[in-house]
Design an enzyme around this catalytic site. Structure first.
Site, PDB file in Angstrom:
ATOM      1  N   ARG A 102      80.055 143.021  49.815  1.00  0.00           N
ATOM      2  CA  ARG A 102      78.504 143.309  48.777  1.00  0.00           C
ATOM      3  C   ARG A 102      77.675 141.940  48.734  1.00  0.00           C
ATOM      4  O   ARG A 102      78.088 140.692  48.707  1.00  0.00           O
ATOM      5  CB  ARG A 102      78.553 143.264  47.484  1.00  0.00           C
ATOM      6  CG  ARG A 102      77.069 143.043  46.805  1.00  0.00           C
ATOM      7  CD  ARG A 102      76.200 144.465  47.390  1.00  0.00           C
ATOM      8  NE  ARG A 102      75.051 145.003  45.867  1.00  0.00           N
ATOM      9  CZ  ARG A 102      73.502 144.408  46.389  1.00  0.00           C
ATOM     10  NH1 ARG A 102      73.941 142.851  47.307  1.00  0.00           N
ATOM     11  NH2 ARG A 102      72.769 144.569  45.279  1.00  0.00           N
ATOM     12  N   GLU A 111      75.598 140.870  34.654  1.00  0.00           N
ATOM     13  CA  GLU A 111      76.644 142.094  35.338  1.00  0.00           C
ATOM     14  C   GLU A 111      77.694 141.834  35.146  1.00  0.00           C
ATOM     15  O   GLU A 111      78.564 140.700  35.238  1.00  0.00           O
ATOM     16  CB  GLU A 111      76.481 141.628  37.055  1.00  0.00           C
ATOM     17  CG  GLU A 111      77.076 142.635  37.656  1.00  0.00           C
ATOM     18  CD  GLU A 111      77.710 142.262  39.362  1.00  0.00           C
ATOM     19  OE1 GLU A 111      76.284 142.478  39.941  1.00  0.00           O
ATOM     20  OE2 GLU A 111      78.457 142.227  40.110  1.00  0.00           O
ATOM     21  N   HIS A 150      76.220 135.704  43.291  1.00  0.00           N
ATOM     22  CA  HIS A 150      77.468 135.656  43.478  1.00  0.00           C
ATOM     23  C   HIS A 150      77.171 136.547  44.858  1.00  0.00           C
ATOM     24  O   HIS A 150      76.630 137.537  45.186  1.00  0.00           O
ATOM     25  CB  HIS A 150      77.607 136.622  42.283  1.00  0.00           C
ATOM     26  CG  HIS A 150      76.511 137.697  41.836  1.00  0.00           C
ATOM     27  ND1 HIS A 150      75.519 138.166  40.691  1.00  0.00           N
ATOM     28  CD2 HIS A 150      77.136 139.583  42.057  1.00  0.00           C
ATOM     29  CE1 HIS A 150      75.018 139.054  41.017  1.00  0.00           C
ATOM     30  NE2 HIS A 150      76.488 140.264  41.481  1.00  0.00           N
TER      31      HIS A 150
END
Ligand code: MN
Ligand code: MN
Length: 391
Positions: A102, A111, A150
């Site tokens: 991802r 998140e 991230h």
């Protein structure tokens, strides 16, 4: 629900499939029907007599969410667009192959994640250049605050599957800020100037975003370590399954909020296990909506909305449930295997009020005057909060 109903709902389509009949009320469906879905929702097809009113839909199945396929994995999201009763929290179920990435990105929402299966490597840096890398496995959590960049990558042997939770029901996994997307929309001479290199250094960057893509399986975490400006002040990962649970006859509860997982400032969660025949007790929450994700087993939940309104829903693995603040509810295991689900809250703390404890700790004469119950009912309630009861 009685044994015959449990048996009936497991049978394939047939003339004696579950019908909207209770005693002398109702009649068999003559028109179009979907016996598979009706059997999955027995308390919707034949509601308890205590249900009443017009409470909104509070259930969504991941199987009904749009699947975004990509080389290296997939994602499917449940947001306020799928479940309008849940404006505070959105969820994404995501799968990455071994090496599947991802891509490096950030977004407006914070998140939180629960690792469902497999292993993953996660990375991030904060606004001070403090760096974070970790490998996570089943039952581990992570939390990346809003705006913090991230990445997630699947590890051998099977890659990974996880649940992402965002502190905004309007979140969209399609509207995140992607590394490749930004570079594809920045003049190459600007990139060259930014990094002090020739323009030709960017001859081969992707022309469009990657989102999820297949990469090589990374080496050991130690070899992948980058120190940055030091470690992040509060680690972005947490081993939820390693927490010693509250143990009761019939189940366990693990509660993880910012008192234990300091980074997780906007999401609190409970992982609940309920054995067959037991239930999560009648309760409500004093702070925010509850957003649920069902990991295994079969359940029913009745939500009490005040003003004569109550509605019952059925849940199975992969389903999402919602309980608007501060409605009363219970979650009953109606299957033959352990029911496991996550209770998730857009809050830095977990808080619930137990109906049983409320009655226990109020003058009993007053309680009896309300309900016309015997003192023996109140005497049986333990003084310690008991989140899972029954059997
Ligand atoms: Mn993200
Ligand atoms: Mn609850």
């Amino acid at each position: 629900m009685n044994e015959s109903v449990i048996q009936e709902r497991k049978q394939p389509r047939s003339s004696n499939s579950l019908q909207p009949i209770k005693g002398n009320r109702g009649a068999p469906i003559m028109g179009p029907s979907n016996p598979t879905r009706e059997a999955e929702n027995p308390d919707v097809l034949v509601p308890p007599d205590t249900d009443h009113g017009t409470l909104a839909n509070l259930r969504w199945s991941s199987a009904d969410s749009h699947m975004h396929l990509s080389p290296g994995g997939w994602g499917r999201q449940t947001t306020v667009r799928e479940l309008p009763a849940s404006p505070e929290v959105a969820g994404v179920n995501m799968r990455l192959t071994p090496g599947g990435v991802r891509e490096m990105h950030w977004h407006k929402a914070a998140e939180w994640a629960y690792m469902i299966k497999g292993r993953a490597r996660i990375t991030a840096i904060d606004q001070n250049g403090c760096a974070f890398q970790d490998d996570v496995g089943e039952g581990d959590l992570w939390y990346f605050p809003e705006g913090i960049p991230h990445s997630i990558q699947g590890l051998p042997p099977d890659g990974t599957e996880f649940l992402l939770v965002f502190d905004d029901g309007n979140f969209s996994e399609e509207e995140t800020f992607l590394l490749s997307d930004w570079l594809a929309h920045t003049p190459k001479e600007v990139l060259a100037k930014n990094f002090g290199v020739p323009v030709s250094a960017f001859d081969h960057i992707p022309e469009k975003d990657l989102w999820i893509f297949q990469a090589e399986v990374p080496g050991p975490l130690e070899a992948d370590r980058v120190a940055g400006a030091g470690p992040v002040p509060h680690t972005f990962s947490h081993r939820m399954l390693a927490q010693e649970p509250i143990r009761m006859k019939g189940g366990t509860v693990r509660i993880t909020d910012s008192s234990l997982f300091k980074a997780s400032k906007t999401i609190a969660a409970a992982l609940v296990e309920v054995e067959p025949g037991y239930m999560r007790e009648l309760h409500w929450h004093t702070n925010v909506d509850e957003w649920q994700y069902y990991l295994s087993g079969e359940a029913r939940m009745t939500v009490f909305a005040s003003q004569n309104n109550a509605r019952t829903f059925n849940f199975q693995a992969g389903d999402i449930g919602s309980v608007p603040f501060p409605m009363g509810h219970y979650i009953e295991n109606i299957g033959t295997t352990t029911l496991r689900f996550l209770e998730i809250f857009r809050s830095d703390y977990f808080a619930d009020v137990s109906l049983a404890q409320w009655l226990k700790f109020t003058p009993h004469a007053l309680v009896r005057a309300h309900l016309n119950i015997d003192e023996s009912v109140l005497a049986k309630i333990p003084t310690a909060k008991t989140p899972v009861v029954g059997g």
